[in-house]
Design a protein around this motif. Structure first.
Motif, mmCIF file in Angstrom:
data_model
loop_
_atom_site.group_PDB
_atom_site.id
_atom_site.type_symbol
_atom_site.label_atom_id
_atom_site.label_comp_id
_atom_site.label_asym_id
_atom_site.label_seq_id
_atom_site.Cartn_x
_atom_site.Cartn_y
_atom_site.Cartn_z
ATOM 1 N N LYS A 22 0.870 -1.179 0.000
ATOM 2 C CA LYS A 22 0.000 0.000 0.000
ATOM 3 C C LYS A 22 0.905 1.227 0.000
ATOM 4 O O LYS A 22 1.922 1.246 0.699
ATOM 5 N N VAL A 23 0.549 2.233 -0.792
ATOM 6 C CA VAL A 23 1.375 3.437 -0.910
ATOM 7 C C VAL A 23 0.501 4.681 -0.903
ATOM 8 O O VAL A 23 -0.719 4.595 -1.068
ATOM 9 N N LEU A 24 1.141 5.820 -0.717
ATOM 10 C CA LEU A 24 0.480 7.110 -0.902
ATOM 11 C C LEU A 24 0.974 7.705 -2.210
ATOM 12 O O LEU A 24 2.168 7.665 -2.498
ATOM 13 N N CYS A 25 0.058 8.231 -2.997
ATOM 14 C CA CYS A 25 0.400 8.880 -4.259
ATOM 15 C C CYS A 25 -0.120 10.305 -4.235
ATOM 16 O O CYS A 25 -1.147 10.588 -3.623
ATOM 17 N N LYS A 26 0.582 11.161 -4.924
ATOM 18 C CA LYS A 26 0.176 12.555 -4.981
ATOM 19 C C LYS A 26 -0.370 12.855 -6.367
ATOM 20 O O LYS A 26 0.281 12.598 -7.380
ATOM 21 N N ASN A 27 -1.574 13.412 -6.414
ATOM 22 C CA ASN A 27 -2.166 13.828 -7.673
ATOM 23 C C ASN A 27 -1.415 15.066 -8.158
ATOM 24 O O ASN A 27 -1.407 16.100 -7.478
ATOM 25 N N ALA A 28 -0.787 14.969 -9.308
ATOM 26 C CA ALA A 28 0.038 16.064 -9.829
ATOM 27 C C ALA A 28 -0.786 17.312 -10.143
ATOM 28 O O ALA A 28 -0.272 18.432 -10.074
ATOM 29 N N ASP A 29 -2.061 17.141 -10.469
ATOM 30 C CA ASP A 29 -2.916 18.283 -10.820
ATOM 31 C C ASP A 29 -3.447 19.018 -9.600
ATOM 32 O O ASP A 29 -3.518 20.241 -9.591
ATOM 33 N N THR A 30 -3.816 18.272 -8.556
ATOM 34 C CA THR A 30 -4.452 18.896 -7.397
ATOM 35 C C THR A 30 -3.537 19.019 -6.182
ATOM 36 O O THR A 30 -3.838 19.777 -5.265
ATOM 37 N N GLY A 31 -2.466 18.239 -6.159
ATOM 38 C CA GLY A 31 -1.587 18.231 -4.991
ATOM 39 C C GLY A 31 -2.118 17.393 -3.842
ATOM 40 O O GLY A 31 -1.484 17.293 -2.793
ATOM 41 N N GLN A 32 -3.273 16.774 -4.023
ATOM 42 C CA GLN A 32 -3.883 15.936 -2.981
ATOM 43 C C GLN A 32 -3.225 14.564 -2.944
ATOM 44 O O GLN A 32 -2.894 13.994 -3.984
ATOM 45 N N TRP A 33 -3.051 14.043 -1.734
ATOM 46 C CA TRP A 33 -2.528 12.695 -1.559
ATOM 47 C C TRP A 33 -3.685 11.713 -1.523
ATOM 48 O O TRP A 33 -4.749 12.014 -1.014
ATOM 49 N N TYR A 34 -3.473 10.521 -2.082
ATOM 50 C CA TYR A 34 -4.493 9.477 -2.040
ATOM 51 C C TYR A 34 -3.831 8.125 -1.811
ATOM 52 O O TYR A 34 -2.664 7.929 -2.111
ATOM 53 N N ARG A 35 -4.591 7.203 -1.245
ATOM 54 C CA ARG A 35 -4.088 5.857 -0.973
ATOM 55 C C ARG A 35 -4.193 5.020 -2.247
ATOM 56 O O ARG A 35 -5.181 5.084 -2.967
ATOM 57 N N ALA A 36 -3.150 4.231 -2.480
ATOM 58 C CA ALA A 36 -3.088 3.443 -3.704
ATOM 59 C C ALA A 36 -2.449 2.086 -3.423
ATOM 60 O O ALA A 36 -1.894 1.850 -2.345
ATOM 61 N N ILE A 37 -2.527 1.223 -4.423
ATOM 62 C CA ILE A 37 -1.931 -0.103 -4.350
ATOM 63 C C ILE A 37 -0.830 -0.183 -5.392
ATOM 64 O O ILE A 37 -1.027 0.154 -6.554
ATOM 65 N N HIS A 38 0.348 -0.645 -4.952
ATOM 66 C CA HIS A 38 1.485 -0.873 -5.848
ATOM 67 C C HIS A 38 1.495 -2.358 -6.172
ATOM 68 O O HIS A 38 1.496 -3.194 -5.271
ATOM 69 N N TYR A 39 1.498 -2.707 -7.461
ATOM 70 C CA TYR A 39 1.470 -4.106 -7.860
ATOM 71 C C TYR A 39 2.353 -4.321 -9.084
ATOM 72 O O TYR A 39 2.727 -3.372 -9.770
ATOM 73 N N VAL A 40 2.737 -5.571 -9.332
ATOM 74 C CA VAL A 40 3.612 -5.906 -10.453
ATOM 75 C C VAL A 40 3.017 -7.054 -11.261
ATOM 76 O O VAL A 40 2.304 -7.902 -10.728
ATOM 77 N N ASN A 41 3.357 -7.059 -12.567
ATOM 78 C CA ASN A 41 2.924 -8.169 -13.408
ATOM 79 C C ASN A 41 4.005 -9.247 -13.425
ATOM 80 O O ASN A 41 5.037 -9.119 -12.757
#
Length: 78
Positions: free
Chosen positions: A35-54
């Motif tokens: 689980k990671v935090l990502c920053k929306n480049a347009d709004t500057g808001q942080w959101y929770r995300a999932i990091h996954y690999v193929n």
């Protein structure tokens, strides 16, 4: 078989035990890194995300709700 959805309640076990997941529409296999935090480049808001690999090791990051909606645990019939 009981269908177990990917959710806040199941994600930690999926990561801990290395359970593979699949995209509901495309059927390709993935492994969740964490689980990671990502920053929306347009709004500057942080959101929770999932990091996954193929299977080839290519990394992806997706908003957690979108991930939960579009992926399932291998073997789920949903």
């Amino acid at each position: 078989m009981e269908i177990i959805s990917i959710s806040d309640k199941t994600i930690d076990d999926i990561i801990k035990y290395g359970i593979d997941v699949t995209h509901k529409e495309h059927g390709k296999l993935y492994n969740i890194v964490g689980k990671v935090l990502c920053k929306n480049a347009d709004t500057g808001q942080w959101y929770r995300a999932i990091h996954y690999v193929n299977a080839q090791g290519r990394s992806f990051v997706r908003d957690k709700k979108d991930f939960y909606d579009k992926f399932k645990i291998i073997g789920d019939k949903q």
